[in-house]
Structure formats: structure tokens, C-alpha cells
Write a protein that holds these residues in place. Sequence first.
Motif, mmCIF file in Angstrom:
data_model
loop_
_atom_site.group_PDB
_atom_site.id
_atom_site.type_symbol
_atom_site.label_atom_id
_atom_site.label_comp_id
_atom_site.label_asym_id
_atom_site.label_seq_id
_atom_site.Cartn_x
_atom_site.Cartn_y
_atom_site.Cartn_z
ATOM 1 N N SER A 1 40.505 46.570 46.718
ATOM 2 C CA SER A 1 38.731 45.604 46.634
ATOM 3 C C SER A 1 39.291 44.508 46.301
ATOM 4 O O SER A 1 40.113 44.466 44.499
ATOM 5 C CB SER A 1 38.073 45.772 46.704
ATOM 6 N N TYR A 2 38.887 43.741 46.530
ATOM 7 C CA TYR A 2 38.725 41.974 45.592
ATOM 8 C C TYR A 2 37.394 41.542 46.292
ATOM 9 O O TYR A 2 37.040 41.293 47.404
ATOM 10 C CB TYR A 2 40.266 41.899 45.848
ATOM 11 N N ALA A 3 37.087 40.004 44.944
ATOM 12 C CA ALA A 3 35.894 39.535 44.859
ATOM 13 C C ALA A 3 36.218 37.638 45.107
ATOM 14 O O ALA A 3 37.780 37.439 44.744
ATOM 15 C CB ALA A 3 35.602 39.471 43.983
ATOM 16 N N VAL A 4 36.001 37.169 46.128
ATOM 17 C CA VAL A 4 36.182 35.857 46.683
ATOM 18 C C VAL A 4 34.868 35.314 46.615
ATOM 19 O O VAL A 4 33.977 35.482 47.391
ATOM 20 C CB VAL A 4 36.935 35.887 48.150
ATOM 21 N N GLN A 5 34.817 33.533 45.683
ATOM 22 C CA GLN A 5 34.238 33.601 45.835
ATOM 23 C C GLN A 5 34.071 31.969 47.069
ATOM 24 O O GLN A 5 33.908 31.913 47.209
ATOM 25 C CB GLN A 5 34.294 31.894 44.234
ATOM 26 N N VAL B 1 40.820 33.703 43.977
ATOM 27 C CA VAL B 1 40.283 34.773 44.555
ATOM 28 C C VAL B 1 40.725 36.179 42.984
ATOM 29 O O VAL B 1 41.324 35.409 42.091
ATOM 30 C CB VAL B 1 41.089 35.368 45.798
ATOM 31 N N VAL B 2 39.477 36.885 43.065
ATOM 32 C CA VAL B 2 40.328 37.900 41.901
ATOM 33 C C VAL B 2 40.078 39.788 42.580
ATOM 34 O O VAL B 2 38.788 40.160 43.150
ATOM 35 C CB VAL B 2 38.609 37.880 41.245
ATOM 36 N N ASN C 1 40.914 30.818 51.781
ATOM 37 C CA ASN C 1 42.476 29.323 51.774
ATOM 38 C C ASN C 1 43.344 29.307 50.484
ATOM 39 O O ASN C 1 42.875 29.607 49.454
ATOM 40 C CB ASN C 1 41.879 28.382 51.631
ATOM 41 N N THR C 2 44.539 30.506 50.817
ATOM 42 C CA THR C 2 45.562 30.407 49.413
ATOM 43 C C THR C 2 45.985 28.830 49.136
ATOM 44 O O THR C 2 47.132 29.563 47.576
ATOM 45 C CB THR C 2 46.625 31.505 49.296
#
Length: 575
Positions: free
Chosen positions: A121-125, A204-205, A495-496
Motif C-alpha cells: 500500500s501507499y498514501a497519496v496527498q 506519494v509515501v 502524477n509522478t
Amino acid sequence: MDDEDTSDIESDGHDESACHDAADELCIPLSTQVCSSPISECPFSPMAPFIEDSQPDQLTESEPNEQMCETYADVSTPITPNTTSIEWKGFKIVGDNLDLTIHPRNQTMQNQTKSLHFFHSYAVQDRINLSGYSDKCSNIAPFAMNLHSLLPSDEDMETLISNFAVLIARILVKHVPAFAVFSDVVSQHITHEYYAEMSAKSEVVGLGIILKNENVIDEMIEVLEDLSQYIPQRKDPHVHKEDESLPIHNCHHILLGGDQLTAVRARSAIRMRQNSETGSGKLQGFIPIVEDWHAKVILLGVVWTRLYCKGTSSEKGTLLQLKNLINRTSVPRDPKNDVNSSEEFFEIVFAAHAISAVMVHFDMESVNDTIKSMPADISTCDPKTKCDILHSALKNIIRNHVNLTLDGTQLEGTDKVLSYAQQVFTLGLLHAEYQDAIREGDGLRVIRCWRLMLPLFKSANRKNYALEALNLLWQYNVVLSPRQKMQLVWSRFVNTKGKPGCNVACDMHMEHMNRACKDVLAHLGANISNTSIVRVGRCIGPITKVTERFDSETNITPTLSSHSAASIQKDLATI
């Protein structure tokens, strides 16, 4: 939909430790994410939608009364933010299964091939400011909801036709020489209200890998319990002890995104914990939602179900015949086996149909022919006039050849060849609209596409994704608060690159992270273990940044994330 890792690596002892350090990496202050109102004010729980997979009959438990019907008028009221000087940006969590297949170098009775299933999993602001939106749920009764609002409206259809005209115009100016005169008026980006925000780079974290299998309900509960540490909470140190579970009114909601399987498993886990006494024990802080990349794969599957049929290789114009005609041997019978090849092939077939429809409309005998019905001085006209002439003609073509009902039925006495070509044209436009909406980060266009895909999934017997489409639209129209609704719409993309038109669906970015993890694990060889898997999950984000920085300082040409497109002119001409 992960590919199996077939590297010769071994696994040793089982370590149940999971990643808890990622909370320190979250650059989003939890104090700024606490909701303005407690959950107890919400009449309907957004993490448990009314349309459940195993309980479809709950919709008919009661009849709407007069008060319920009166509250329905608020459904169509625009969401307008309150003015505030404090910028509020929340975050969402996205997760998916990480499947590993480990083949031992020396296979024995005790050392066999292992199939591992973990949760990554990851978190995105959020990239838009949600400070002015209320977190108080509306008082709209679900049984007073007009179900027609879940389907495309007349306004939606007109907007779709306008967008379709832009998508076709891009194909014409690129592949038909006579339309090159319009290249200066064809937009390459369909903008929207938050276009600038969606063009910015996402924060992204990575939250690491949890050594649990989402397909086992007890382990999925443990996954949600582990992720619950990231849920913003209102804890009073004078009232609540440090290790005390919070009551329901002190817990808050965040979106938990994933594919259809992840969303269903999360809802099942939440239902299993409904008898808990506390909100955190009930896992009340999660709102499971379905993401878009897997839905796009299912949409391709629906296209194949309708148009890619066995025994049609000798019938001109069918997908199978066109595949053989241009020798696309990489295109599989099931598009999920090779999504990229299937998508590229269908885009070429759609482009050929779009060009053919335009050639018929303008009475053109070949692609290199001139446009006879256009004004002779079209090249000297002002941009607005040129744009109006082109879009007016394309909208007429769309209205004559596109059937947006998508119910799968065919009128008696109609030309079956024409009907087949119109289905290719219609489904190709829907696929192109959905894909372009994701790239531009336009959440409202994505929701509009889900309204179209709901009856399409239902008619194609894709029951799971038909239910997910209904759940998503039900959450958007009834269940969620204004702030959660904005997050549902505008937090569906990552969006990276920090450039316009470079957004990808959140679950697509999750697949990229899974692939990066597998690439690192494949180099561990016999040193792979549960501990090393967890370590790789923690470090996959920083590893990428370190390697990029190293390449930059040593003047190493970075690996491109995209490839130059090969010419398809010969394929288009053949089709």
C-alpha cells in the motif's frame, strides 16, 4: 493482476513483523486532516454502502415518506466551498495484493515452490484545497433517491459529444493530410476546473508491505487494523489514554482505494467487525472505493465479449479478421493477458473507423483526397470559425453513428455490418474518453464514464464491476459528505512527472510499485525472507529517489518511462 516472479530465489523463516515506520514519513500533518464534524452526525455510514454484494434486497426494506422525498431536492445542489484562510489537504490510501512465486534452486520434498500473497500500500496527498468543504453528511434518504441520477443525463450526453469531437479531431489532424489545416485549433488537452492542480506532481509515501493475504478475511481484518494507524483521530489526552480505542464519534474517514477484489474484501472485513464497541474496532475510518485502471481492463474485456468472436476470422471488418489482416499475433483472446497489445490494437481499429466515418461524411474517396464540402478559403479563416466548422461536422457524424445507450440490443431489420461498425465506433470513443479523462486528471469526466459503464457492465454480465459502478455512483450521489465527495472525484490519480496530461490511475501506480518491489526482490536470490520483503516495501520509494539522484550526478542518461510510438500509417491504411 500481478505477473508472477519466476526468479530462482528461496524463502526462509516466517516473520510476522510489519511496517509501522511509514507513519513518520507522511508529510501530511494529521492535525490538518481532522474532520470538522464527527461520524455520529452522518445518518449513513460511507464505508458501508447500501448496495452490498451479498445483500441486494436491503434496498426494499422501507418505503420513502414525504420527508424523505423533500430532501431529494438537495441532491443536484452544486457543492460550493466556504471561504477559509487555512488550506486543507487530506490523503487517501491505495493498496493491492503483491503475489510472489518463489522457485527453489534445489527442489526437494521439504523445499517446494512457494506462492506468497501479501498486501502492499501507499498514501497519496490530495492536490486540491478542500478547506472550504463541509464534512457533514447530507440528510438525503437513500430510498428517496431518483435512480435516474445514476445514469447519464441529457447534459452528460451533450458534454460527451463535445469531448468525442475533440478526440476524433486529434486523429484526423494526425493521420489525414486534408485536415492538417485544422491543427492549430484542435486542443491536445481538455482542461477542467482543477487542471493546474492535476498537472502538479503528486506526493506519494509508501506504507510498506504487510505480510497478510487480502483473500483471507481474518488476515484482511488485520491489514485494516494495521492501516488504521494512519487514520486522523481527535484524541483528548485528558480523556483518552494513549493506548485506548476511540469511540465512534472521535474517528474519521479516509478513502481506501484498490481494485474490485480489494474493495469487496475491505467491505467484508468491516462488516465482520460491526459488533465492536468502538469506532476504531469497527474499522469505521475506511471508505473502500474502486479505482480506474482495473475498470478500464474490464471495459476492454467487454469490448472483446461483444466484438471479438470465434469463427469470425473470414468476416471482413470484425476484430478477429482485422487482427489477422495486420498480423497482430500479440493480441490475445482475453485482453487481460496482454493489456497493452489489446489496447493498442483496439485504438488502431477505432481510429480507422473514425477516419472512415469522416471520409463518408465529406465524400472523400481516399485518405489523401481533398475535402470537397469545405469552404475553399478555410485556411484563411479565423481560428474560431475553423473550430466551429470542424466541430459542427464532427458532432453530426457522432450523432448519426454513435449509440450511447450501450444496452447490447440490436433493432430488428437493421444492417448488422453497419451495427457492428457503429458498436466499434461507440465503444472506441468511450474507451478513448475514459483514458483521456484519466490522463488529464478530470474526475468529473471519469464519473461520467462510470455512468455509461454501469449499464454496459450489466448487459455484458460483468456483475462484480456493475455493482462497483453502482456503489461508486451511490457514494457520489448519496452517501458521502461534500469533502469526501470531492476527494472521491479528484483523488483518483497520481502524477509522478509534474506535467499536464501525465496522470495515471491510482491502482496503475500501485502496479508500478509492485513491479519495482519484484525487481528488487528478484536480485536477493537466496537471501529473500519475510524480513527482507518488509524491508524492501519500506525502502522502495527512497531507493527510486537515490538511484535517480545518482544517475543525475554521474551524468547517466535516465531510463525513459515511455517509448516513442511506432508508425501505424500502414496498419491504418490496410484496415
